[in-house]
Design an enzyme around this catalytic site. Structure first.
Site, PDB file in Angstrom:
ATOM      1  N   HIS A 262       0.692  -1.513   0.082  1.00  0.00           N
ATOM      2  CA  HIS A 262      -0.036   0.028  -0.125  1.00  0.00           C
ATOM      3  C   HIS A 262       0.976   1.209  -0.095  1.00  0.00           C
ATOM      4  CE1 HIS A 262      -0.309  -0.250   4.877  1.00  0.00           C
ATOM      5  NE2 HIS A 262       0.831  -0.365   4.065  1.00  0.00           N
ATOM      6  N   HIS A 263       2.186   1.184   0.112  1.00  0.00           N
ATOM      7  CA  HIS A 263       2.865   2.489   0.297  1.00  0.00           C
ATOM      8  C   HIS A 263       3.515   3.056  -1.079  1.00  0.00           C
ATOM      9  CE1 HIS A 263       2.975   2.245   4.549  1.00  0.00           C
ATOM     10  NE2 HIS A 263       3.602   1.179   4.751  1.00  0.00           N
ATOM     11  N   ALA A 264       3.423   1.921  -2.125  1.00  0.00           N
ATOM     12  CA  ALA A 264       4.015   2.397  -3.397  1.00  0.00           C
ATOM     13  C   ALA A 264       3.427   3.522  -4.000  1.00  0.00           C
ATOM     14  CB  ALA A 264       4.320   1.311  -4.269  1.00  0.00           C
TER      15      ALA A 264
END
Ligand code: ZL4
Ligand code: CA
Ligand code: ZN
Length: 393
Positions: free
Chosen positions: A145-147
């Site tokens: 979820h951080h990309a």
């Protein structure tokens, strides 16, 4: 063997590949792709594959990744080799391109292959939902979820969730994204910041400057301009160390139940990061496997098609427990599987305790002090209800 059968009139698909699990971020890096092997071994030992459609994941194509990520970034990701790793001592001035090659997002052998398999698994899951061939599609290899569009962040290089939701939006008018990883789902929130067709909800530990990524405050609810359709469509549930199953479930069911009534999504994308469990190497919460699983059970009870993704989770034996238990919830076998880990489970000794549901004391030497007051939880709920009054239904 445990009387696990296919749920009637209900299809669950499981998307995975053993190829993904062979990659290494580095000796002491917390992210261990091998946890997916341990998860699959437990799912199989319980006989769950008989109750699901099992698909071998393929690699996503460059064009598929390009639906969210910039070509510049992808071109560098394809060619970057471990030798390009900026070395702090020998090469202090070497720039870190696209946030690649630092300690969080190292360059390792087969990196592009690993990323495209993670994305392939989530995209396959999304396509099964779009074509109504699955009611629940499981993608434990996804959930990164951080990309960002043009950069890697926090162990995530390709945002498979954004790619899968873009796929869902082809057939679904409104998608609800829910994120129970202990970290804020910033990359997904940012990607859908300006649309009202996706509502994002993240539950996470929030302590700016102390805990990654530092975003996701209670008041951060999307663009401040009322003319922007994305306003009020980002919901954040900032929490402190030591939250318990009871408190988490109360918040989760109240908030998700209200959002469901108000926003009326037609599909759910649920990120099940297992670093919110007690005893996680990076996490700070006191959730047990049952409390984590209760979120999946509640989402299932809403009766909407759903993708469940993996995500964080840095104590592999607990990641495997949670994701195997959640697989059993998806197929409706959670009340039938025995609590004792089957004798014939490969790597059974890795579980240390032979139960699917370790106690807090078994998960960690000293449970964390609970820093979430009942008053704070009520304030969070009332703020969320306030936001939802602005959401058209
Ligand atoms: C490590 O031991 O908070 C990386 C990362 C590598 C190996 C040896 C290198 C030692 C903990 C973390 C130096 C490590 C320095 N090794 C790490 C600001 C930071 C800069 C990097 O679950 N240092 C960055 C990211 C978070 C930061 C969390 C969660 C992903 C997800 C979805 C991502 N980054 C401080 C830390 C180690 C390491 C040990 C580490 N990194 C812990 N927390 C972070 O949400 C998958
Ligand atoms: Ca989260
Ligand atoms: Zn996390």
């Amino acid at each position: 063997e445990y009387g696990i059968t296919r749920p009637k009139g209900y299809t669950v698909s499981y998307h995975a590949t053993p190829e993904m699990e062979k990659h290494h971020f580095g000796q002491t890096h917390p992210m261990k792709p091998w946890r997916l092997t341990l998860t699959k071994s437990l799912v199989t030992a319980y006989g769950m594959p008989f109750a699901m459609d099992n698909y071998m994941t393929r690699e996503a194509t460059y064009e598929e990744l390009n639906a969210f990520h910039s070509s510049d970034y992808l071109d560098y990701l394809i060619t970057a080799a471990p030798e390009d790793q900026p070395r702090d001592i020998e090469n202090p001035d070497k720039e870190v391109k696209y946030n690649l090659g630092g300690s969080d997002c190292p360059l390792f052998h087969g990196l592009y292959n690993y990323c495209s398999m993670s994305a392939g698994c989530s995209l396959d899951a999304a396509r099964k939902i779009c074509s109504n061939q699955s009611d629940i599609a499981i993608a434990w290899g996804g959930g990164l979820h951080h990309a960002k569009r043009y950069e890697a962040s926090g162990f995530c290089y390709i945002n498979d969730i954004v790619l899968a939701i873009l796929q869902l939006l082809r057939t679904h008018p409104r998608v609800l994204y829910i994120d129970i990883d202990v970290h804020h789902g910033d990359g997904v929130e940012e990607a859908f910041f300006s649309t009202d067709r996706v509502m994002t909800v993240s539950f996470h530990k929030y302590q700016p400057d102390q805990f990654f990524p530092g975003t996701g405050g209670l008041e951060d609810n999307g663009p401040k301009s009322e003319h922007n359709p994305g306003a009020h469509h980002a919901i954040n549930v900032p929490l402190q160390d030591g939250i318990t199953d009871e408190q988490y479930q109360y918040l989760f069911e109240n908030i998700i139940g209200t959002i469901n009534q108000r926003y009326r999504p037609s599909a759910i994308a649920l990120q099940c990061g297992a670093d919110s469990l007690a005893g996680d190497r990076l996490g700070r919460f006191n959730l047990r496997v049952q409390g984590h699983g209760a979120c999946v059970r509640y989402c299932k009870s809403l009766g909407l098609p759903m993708i469940v993704f993996g995500g964080g989770g840095y104590t592999p034996r607990n990641v495997a427990r949670a994701w195997a238990y959640e697989t059993s919830i998806a197929i409706g076998a959670d009340t039938r599987i025995p609590e004792t880990i089957p004798e014939h489970t490969p790597w059974r000794e890795h579980f240390i305790h032979d139960t699917l549901f370790p106690t807090l004391e078994q998960s960690m030497s000293e449970p964390r002090h609970n820093r979430n007051s009942e008053k704070r939880l009520r304030d969070i709920i009332s703020h969320v209800h306030e936001q939802l009054r602005f959401v058209a239904h």
